[in-house]
Structure formats: structure tokens, C-alpha cells
Design an enzyme around this catalytic site. Structure first.
Site, PDB file in Angstrom:
ATOM      1  CE1 TYR A  94     -43.161 -38.676  10.308  1.00 37.89           C
ATOM      2  CE2 TYR A  94     -42.987 -39.927   8.291  1.00 37.89           C
ATOM      3  CZ  TYR A  94     -42.865 -38.749   8.965  1.00 37.89           C
ATOM      4  OH  TYR A  94     -42.432 -37.634   8.299  1.00 37.89           O
ATOM      5  CD  GLU A  95     -39.020 -41.797  13.465  1.00 35.17           C
ATOM      6  OE1 GLU A  95     -38.628 -42.175  12.352  1.00 35.17           O
ATOM      7  OE2 GLU A  95     -38.538 -42.203  14.532  1.00 35.17           O
TER       8      GLU A  95
END
Lengths: 584, 584
Positions: free
Chosen positions: A434-435
Site C-alpha cells: 500500500y501507499e
């Protein structure tokens, strides 16, 4: 790891000796009054205590129980509310926040260490406040004064939480596909409609409101704009009104992070407020994303530190087998075995160098924000840009490595849930995804940060590493031969890529991950030589010996891995791109 | 991977062209009548169908539901019973079993491929029958005629299951600490008392009896003896009697493999029967363990193949971003991106070379068992000894790598349980730990198999690799330069270790894992050159192109990793062992 013992000695050493934080803080007016080394260490001790006594106890049970979703409401695991209350009351949510709006104004160099502790005791719990801090940062940088006045104090206090709403089913790494729409209203606000997925902390029962930062498109535009969309409407006096057309569709069932709510968010004509300029939302969101990317890197670091402590403690206690060098015991602690030591030294040398990277990135953020010297600010901003994707990707990749290796130290017990280490493997795995996946980070690093300015920043950064090495005592400079060769090869290799990239448009995408890894393993070599050299000046002889021993292990065993990655970079894109799609 | 599609083309190619199985089977009298290539492919198609239609459907639900333990009884997830019934009726439990006792007498070269399919669709389910096959093998090799007559037919048919009871809380990698006791009785049997932990398939509701092979000590002895201990007593006519003092204390809650019962087993004056000679139980158990070690390697391979198929399918379907080389689409399949291709090529080249290793080990087992030439049998047995720890450790390490990399291809979806890939990460993680951790495998490899006979077997094996390479078409020999250099360095490095090992007793333990990895990455280079060269003779041009492309990728990107591992080996034990225990 019962109870968690924060690596305060290592933290003090990094701040005081390796990065000379006290001198930096002293010369930056906004920090000089806020913090000195004694204050910093008192804060870290307080954070260690809170995390050990209040947060660590909810980690395992929260994993077993998980977040529930009942009648449209998200319910966090037992104990999360009480822990959040304590966390909030300590002022930790606004730790690095702007004092003008109630933040504590602490330097990020210190913030990364506080974050590390949180992720060492509970990945899931720490995410809630991390997103709030990131949302506040973006709002503070780009929001109107009205929005800042109304929202920032409640975000910094932790009374309200923040969330980041970007992804949609058809729009993940490539946000061009976003379908969420914003319709301008006469009063200057917007009505937001659409669905977002994978929203960490999209809702919970810890705070009275959730402030969503939502990427959406204005009618007729293909560009993204950023909107602040509260879950509950906020009256002008800050009191809460009715629901704002924001609801949770469902929560995800995940491999780990089970105490963290990952929500499908539905916006149905929800009232939103533009942050920054229209069609410039991605640039605003990047303020939050860059913050979060470093924070997620710290998730990897915190997990690695937990793995380090768990595996080291176990290796000292667990009796099995006899030392190859001879023993009179019935059974020795497994710490005597070469392979167990190899694993522990790998985990620990990667983790301690990782902490140096985190503090380094934090220092550059502080200089970019607080320095009064424009040239220093600009240079630090360049270095932040360079180091952010490395911190996100390399800290999380090495974080998973550390957790898996620690699990191996435990043998069969490592596979059992009660032991705890397998939870860190599951919880930290998402940090590579994620990110912005670590592949996306690598492409940002090689494509934008390294070759985007024709290696100007890379050259500047590496020149600084060399200057720092040249300032060390001669016996430590002698150990840097292979590292210096690698640094030169990193530049040469990037130069070749920069020249070839126009004729080979897929080159950067094909070799970026290996380039980032080659850079990361080299950079850790730099941190180790510097840490080991400076540790020799410490009063504690065993501290100095330990750093010298870990440095030796790193240079002899792990630094050479950079060469494998460089060889993959130099092998280029041919074998990757010339394989026809039909052959897959 | 809906539905599972078995890699039948690759399997046929390996059997027919790479390892020339039909010629081997033809010249071995016990196999000549049993199997030819057409039969083999028909069997593999049948196995593919069974695994796809009957076993794959229970995989996800079994992970969610898990094994339950109620009132002392183990209950497998819904659907396991029906699937087991179909598996048993197909004769798959006794697939490689001795025909004298109802086994199908099939070659292991084929058995490894059937096993791979099972692990590609459901790790947990496949373990139940794998343990049975291993127990039958040990019983057949070392048991008395009476025991074999009474137990083997029921094991091969799958009516009863086998289990392997070694570990105790204080006795894991080091079995000297076993406390389970055996008391001789007047009738020649023994009463077994003690507790065992981590017993896979210690009990279940799939079979009417469970046959435990239990390591225990006779009074006054520090050596281990092996006993057959049935859960229910078995009458002379094979009918079942009352409980034999065997009970399940509890089941473990694990990271994965949730459909597989991992039991604490209690033996309370349970009637047991000696297998093999007293005090020689470890040697007997090793027959089972060597079998299981290869089988667990196949667990890694099967998971890698599942990961390969899942990630490849997803990369072709998922639309996100645009090709760097230009595109007119709204979004391209992510297969266009260099980094996604790098991951897929890594997974696939490791998995296909892994399958070659599995078939190679299977071939050596077949030659060691069925050859009429004593010298050939002996050589094959040496090669089995050499390859078994490599197959167990390297296939499972690369299996986890493949699953994690495949999960990365999925992005955020890879972290969601419903997607399925995260289950393979969790399920296959244990394969690096059980049946002797991969560290133990590496120490066995370097300490016993490589240096134990002063490199005689290693030299013999590598000479054979070189001879095989020298028989390839010249353009393929040209690609082997770096591989040949690595093979020589593996010998040189082992020679140095062999000379130093007496003066440095901790050396082998300290460098074994890296030595095994250096060997494994080199061996895969050999398989790739051989596979790619022989594929050029295939009628299917795209098959030939694919193998050439995968081979190129492997040689350019992954083979160089062997050098990093060799550099760690050559750095020796100093930095590992000279760090004082107090510095950890």
C-alpha cells in the site's frame, strides 16, 4: 518480547552522535525552544512506556478478534478505545503537528522514532493515528484558513481522525481511472459521489468524526482534485451535525492488520471542500502520500525491530543442540549455532541501518521545513525526494525479510499464532503494497528522483556520503573501499540508464526495483561504517564492540548483495521486454 | 486460477525429453510393465482433473473454517471427507507403494508430479496422504513381515492414515532430548508413554485408524527406537479393536495450513511394535523423513506453480496504466509493465527449474530402488542423498519467494483473503520449517553430503552436469560459461571448507545455508540451459521460444545471485562466531 523494550540506547546514539540532532535543533529557531537531547530522551522514554504498557497488550487479542462490521458500523477490537484514549491524551497524534493549531511541533527526527515504537508493538493500532497525522499535514499545507481553523485542532488532538481516499476498483496504481465526481455548489462547496476501496481507517469507533481527503474529478475534467469530506457535517462552531452522505459499504478480510479497518467507502452527494487548486489534487495528495510513505517505511522498521527482539530473546532462552565448539551442557541456547547467529546478525544489522535511514529521512524533512537557509532547505527537499521512495520500499522489504527470518529462528513455534512472530509477518506484508507498491516506489526513485534531473541530486547525495566517510578515522575509511566502488557504480549505472531511457522507454520500469535495492544495500553500508566508527567514541565499550561486530558482519555478508542487484540492473530490459506477451 | 490448469506440457517435456523417462522405465524390469509415456500422461491428466474438480474447491473454504477440536475429536473442514474418499478410491495414496501390498508401484518421477498438483490446489489436504505414504515407506523398508501384512494394505488403500511422531517440547531439531518411553512386554510388544507435539495429521475424521510411527527410548537407553503405534488396536484379522491409549491433547492454531490438524498426541501405555532394530530408530525414521523431505520440497513447488498461474492470469486480465512503449488503450494489462514482467519471469523461471529438480530427485530415487545394476543403484543413492536436502530447502525457499512475489503482482488485492494468493503465502511458509528446518537441511547438505565424503559425491555429480552440458548443441554450450565457472567455484569453496572444518568446528553451521543457496541457484542454471536447448527440438515453436526466453532471463538476472551466496560462504564464520554472545 514480553514486555517490549524500546532500543533507547540506539535511538540516543543516532540522534546525538550519528546525526548530531542537538546541534541541528539548536540552530533552527522553531526547534531551539521546543526540544533538546534531554527532552527528546524523556519523550522517547514516555513513548516507550505507553507503547509497552498500553498498546502492546492489545496487539495479539486484536489480531484474533479483528475489526467487526455490524449494521453499517465499524467496531474495533476490545481495548482499542481505551488505548486510543491514552494515546490521544498524551498528545501523540499531533506530535509533529503545527503548534499554531495545537500540534506539538516536534521534529520528524524524533517523530520517526516514536512511530517505530508504535509499529513494534501493534501495526494495526498505529495506522489510525498515522493517517490522521498525514491528513493534517496535507490540510495544513494546502487547505484554506477556514478549513485549517475548523479541522486541524481536532485532528491534532486526535478527537477526529483522518483518512485518505484514493483507490477505486479500476484505479489503483494508475489514478487516471478515478470515477468519483465532484459537483460545484453555489456556496463554494462540492457534492461528492462515488466509491473508494481499501480505505484504511475509513471508519472506526475511536473518534467522533472521520475527515476524508478524497480524490475526485470535476465535471468535464480528467484531472483530479482533492476534497475534504467529513463523515459527519461540521457546524461553523466545530460542533457535529448530521451524517454527510458518507457510509461504509463493507470491510475487507485480510491476511493481517486485522485490527485495522480497511473500508469500502461510499460517498452519496457528500458535502466536500476543495483543498488547494482545482485539478491539482494529486500534487496536494502527494504531501500526504510522501508523509505516509515514510510512515509506512517505519511500519517495516518497527516490525523488524519487534522481530529482532523476539528472535534474539528466543535464541538466548531456547535450549537445543550443543555448540559445535564443544559444550558440557545438556543443551545449549540456540544462540551458539552459527546459522542462528547468521540470521540474528542479518536481522539486527538490517534493522539498525534501517533506523539510521529513517532518522536521516526525518532529518532532511526537518531541514526542508525549519531551516532558515533557503539553499539548505532546497537541498534537503531534494534529499527527501530521493530518500522517501527508498525509505518506503527498502524498509518494508527488509522488514518482511526480518520477520520471516525471525520466524525461522523460532522453528516450529514460529508458525503458531500464540508465539506472535507470525502476526508480524502477516501485518507487515501489506507495507510493501500500500501507499504505492514498492515497484511504484522504485520507478519513482529511478525515473523521477535519480534520472529525472540527470543525476544531479544523486551525485550531490553521494558526494555528501563520500565527504562524511572521508571525515572518519582512517581505520574506518579503510573499510569503505568496496562501498566507494559501489557508489561509483551506482552513478555509472544510472548514467547509462539516463542515456538509454529515451530509446528504451521500458528500461526504467524493468530495472527500477533492482536499482533501488542496489542503492539501499550500499546506503546501509555507509550507515554501518559511520555508526561503527562513531560508536568507538562511546563510553560503553560493549556498545562500541557491538557496533563494530555488526558492521563487520554487514560489510562481509550483506553489502555484496548490492552487486547482484547491480548486475540485474546492468543486464537491462532485453530479457524482460523481448519475451512476447503470448509466451507468458 | 479458476479452475486450476496443470502444467501438463511442461511435465511431459521434462519426463520425455529432459530426463528421458521412457527409456529409463523400459530398461528397469519392475517399471517396464507398469508405465510408459502414454500411461504416464493419462495418469497425470486424471490427477489434474481430480485435483481441479474435487480438491481445489475445498481449499479456500477449508482455510476459513479450519480444523476443529471438539470433545477430544478432530473434525476436518466441510468437504474434506468427500474429497478424501475420491482421492482414496482413485488409488492415489498408494501411488508409488509396493504392489506386493496393494500399492500401484509407480515411479517417483511421476509421483512428484502428482504431488505437485495436489499442493497446487490445497496444501492442507495433500498432507494427510503424504504422511501416510511416508509411513508406509518406512514400514515397508524396516518392518517385520507380520506388521507389513497387517498394516501396509490399509495404508496404501488410504483406509488408514500414517503419522510421524518425533518432536517433543524439549526435543525439536535435537532429538536427543526425547522423553517418550517404551517398556518391553512379554509378548514382544511395548507400552509407549509420553507426549509428542506438532504431529501433522495426528488425528482426523477421514480414516478409520491412524498409524503412528513414534520415536521413543527403551529403559536405560539414550538411543531412539521406532515404534508402530495404532490409534485403535488392530486385531489379527485386520479388524479394529478398542482405543490403544492414544489421544489428542489439543490442536495448534497456526499461521496457515488451517485445514491440516497439527496435534499434541498423548500416549498412555499405548501398545506399540518395534520397527527395525532397537536403538536404531532414527535410521529407520530417516527413510520416512527423506521421503517427506522431498514431499515437502514439492509442497514448495506446488505452491510456486499455483502462484505462477494466479499471478500470470491476473497480469493478463488486470488493466492498469499504459505501456511505456506507447499505447492507444484506455489502460493496458499490467503484463506490459517491465516490473510486472520481471516478477512473473522470476516466479516462472524458478518454478520450472524447481520442477526439473523435483523430477531429477525422483529419477534418482527410482534408479536407487529399481535398477538392476548395483553400481548404478549406489550412485543414484548418493545423488539422492545429495539432492534431498537441496530439494527440501531450495524448493520451499523459492516457493515462498514465488508466493510473495505473486502477491505483489496482485497489488492491494493480493492482501485480501478472497483473492487466494495470501493463503498460499501462509500455507507454504511452514514448509521451510518442518521436516527439519532449512538450516538443518543445509547443514546436512554441506556437513554430511558435500564434505562428509571429502567431496567425492559432489565431484561426481558436478562432473555429470558438465558431461550433460558438453552434449548439448554448441550454441547452448556457449551460454554455460558463467555456470561452469560457478560449478568450479562450488567445488573449490567446498574444498576449502573441508580443509578448515576441523580447526573451525562452527564453520559449516555458519555458512551452510549460503552454500546450499549457491548450489541451488547454479543447479537451476544447469536445468535451464538443458531445458532450453532440448526445447528447440520440440515441434511447438512457441514452446521452444518460451523456454529460450525464460532461460535467458534466468541466466542474465538470477544466476548471478549464486555469486552473492558464494561470497558469503567465502567470508567464512569469523564475523558470525567472533561476536560475543553478550553482544546480542
Amino acid at each position: 518480547m514480553y514486555p517490549y523494550s524500546a532500543p533507547l540506547n540506539e535511538m540516543r546514539f543516532l540522534l546525538d552522535k550519528v546525526f548530531k540532532a542537538p546541534a541541528i535543533w539548536q540552530r533552527l529557531p522553531q526547534l531551539a525552544e521546543t526540544v533538546d537531547l534531554d527532552t527528546a530522551m524523556a519523550i522517547l522514554e514516555e513513548a516507550a512506556k505507553l507503547n509497552r504498557d498500553i498498546v502492546q497488550p492489545i496487539n495479539r487479542a486484536g489480531d484474533e478478534q479483528g475489526v467487526r462490521f455490524e449494521d453499517g458500523t465499524v467496531i474495533t477490537p476490545d481495548g482499542y478505545k481505551e488505548a486510543y484514549q491514552a494515546f490521544m491524551e498524551g498528545g501523540w497524534v499531533g506530535f509533529c503537528g503545527d503548534p499554531e493549531f495545537g500540534g506539538m511541533g516536534m521534529p520528524k527526527m524524533l517523530g520517526v522514532l516514536v512511530d517505530e515504537m508504535g509499529y513494534s508493538v501493534c501495526n494495526a493500532f498505529n495506522l489510525y493515528s498515522s493517517l490522521t497525522a498525514g491528513a493534517a499535514l496535507a490540510l495544513n499545507a494546502h487547505g484554506s484558513d477556514e478549513l485549517k481553523d475548523l479541522y486541524l485542532p481536532k485532528l491534532y488532538s486526535g478527537e477526529w481522525a483522518g483518512a485518505m481516499d484514493m483507490t477505486e476498483p479500476q484505479a489503483g496504481s494508475d489514478l487516471r481511472g478515478v470515477r468519483t465526481r465532484a459537483e460545484p455548489q453555489d456556496d463554494g462547496s462540492f457534492l461528492i459521489s462515488g466509491s473508494k476501496i481499501f480505505i484504511t481507517g475509513g471508519d472506526q469507533d475511536l473518534t467522533s468524526n472521520v475527515v476524508h481527503l478524497v480524490l475526485a474529478k470535476l465535471a468535464g475534467s480528467q484531472s483530479l482534485s482533492l476534497f475534504l469530506v467529513p463523515k459527519l457535517k461540521v457546524n461553523d462552531d466545530g460542533s457535529l451535525g448530521e451524517n454527510n452522505g458518507v457510509s461504509v459499504g463493507s470491510i475487507e478480510h485480510k491476511m493481517g492488520l486485522k485490527g485495522s479497518a480497511t473500508c469500502v467507502m461510499n460517498f452519496d452527494n457528500a458535502r466536500g471542500f476543495l483543498i488547494g487548486e482545482a485539478d491539482r489534487g494529486l500534487a496536494c495528495m502527494f504531501t500526504m502520500m510522501n508523509y505516509e510513505r515514510l510512515a509506512i517505511g517505519i511500519q517495516g522498521l518497527g516490525s523488524a525491530q519487534a522481530a529482532s527482539q523476539l528472535a534474539t530473546d528466543y535464541a538466548k532462552e531456547r535450549l537445543q543442540g550443543l555448540a559445535a565448539t564443544g559444550s558440557n551442557a545438556a543443551a545449549d541456547p540456540i544462540l551458539v549455532h552459527g546459522d542462528v547467529r547468521r540470521m540474528l546478525l542479518t536481522i539486527r544489522s538490517l534493522t539498525e541501518a534501517g533506523r539510521a535511514l529513517a532518522v536521516d529521512a526525518g532529518m532532511q524533512l526537518d531541514l526542508a521545513k525549519f531551516s532558515e537557509d533557503e539553499a539548505e532547505r532546497a537541498k534537503a527537499a531534494r534529499f527527501v525526494g530521493l530518500l522517501t521512495p527508498v525509505a518506503k520500499a527498502f524498509l518494508t522489504d527488509r522488514g518482511l525479510d526480518a520477520c520471516i527470518m525471525a520466524q525461522q529462528v523460532f522453528g516450529g513455534a514460529g508458525y503458531i499464532r500464540e508465539t506472535g512472530i507470525e502476526q508480524f509477518v502477516r501485518d507487515t506484508r501489506i507495507a510493501q503494497i500500500y501507499e504505492g507498491t514498492n515497484g511504484i516506489q522504485a520507478i519513482d526513485f529511478l525515473g523521477r528522483k535519480v534520472t529525472g534531473d540527470n543525476l544531479a541530486t544523486l551525485n550531490e547525495f553521494i558526494a555528501e556520503l563520500k565527504a562524511e566517510l572521508a571525515a572518519l578515522a582512517p581505520e574506518w575509511q579503510d573499510k569503505a573501499g568496496e562501498l566507494l566502488a559501489l557508489l561509483d557504480e551506482l552513478i555509472a549505472s544510472a548514467g547509462n540508464i539516463n542515456e538509454a531511457k529515451r530509446e528504451q522507454p521500458a528500461l526504467i520500469n524493468s530495472v527500477a526495483v533492482d536499482y533501488l535495492d542496489a542503492f539501499g544495500f550500499s546506503l546501509y553500508g555507509y550507515y554501518w561504517i559511520k555508526m561503527a566508527a562513531l560508536a568507538q567514541e562511546e563510553a560503553d565499550a560493549s556498545f562500541a564492540q557491538q557496533k563494530a561486530a555488526f558492521c563487520r558482519f554487514y560489510l562481509e555478508k550483506l553489502l555484496p548483495r548490492a552487486r547482484w542487484h547491480l548486475s540485474q540492473v546492468n543486464a537491462g530490459a532485453g530479457c524482460v521486454m523481448e519475451t512476447g506477451a503470448e509466451l507468458f
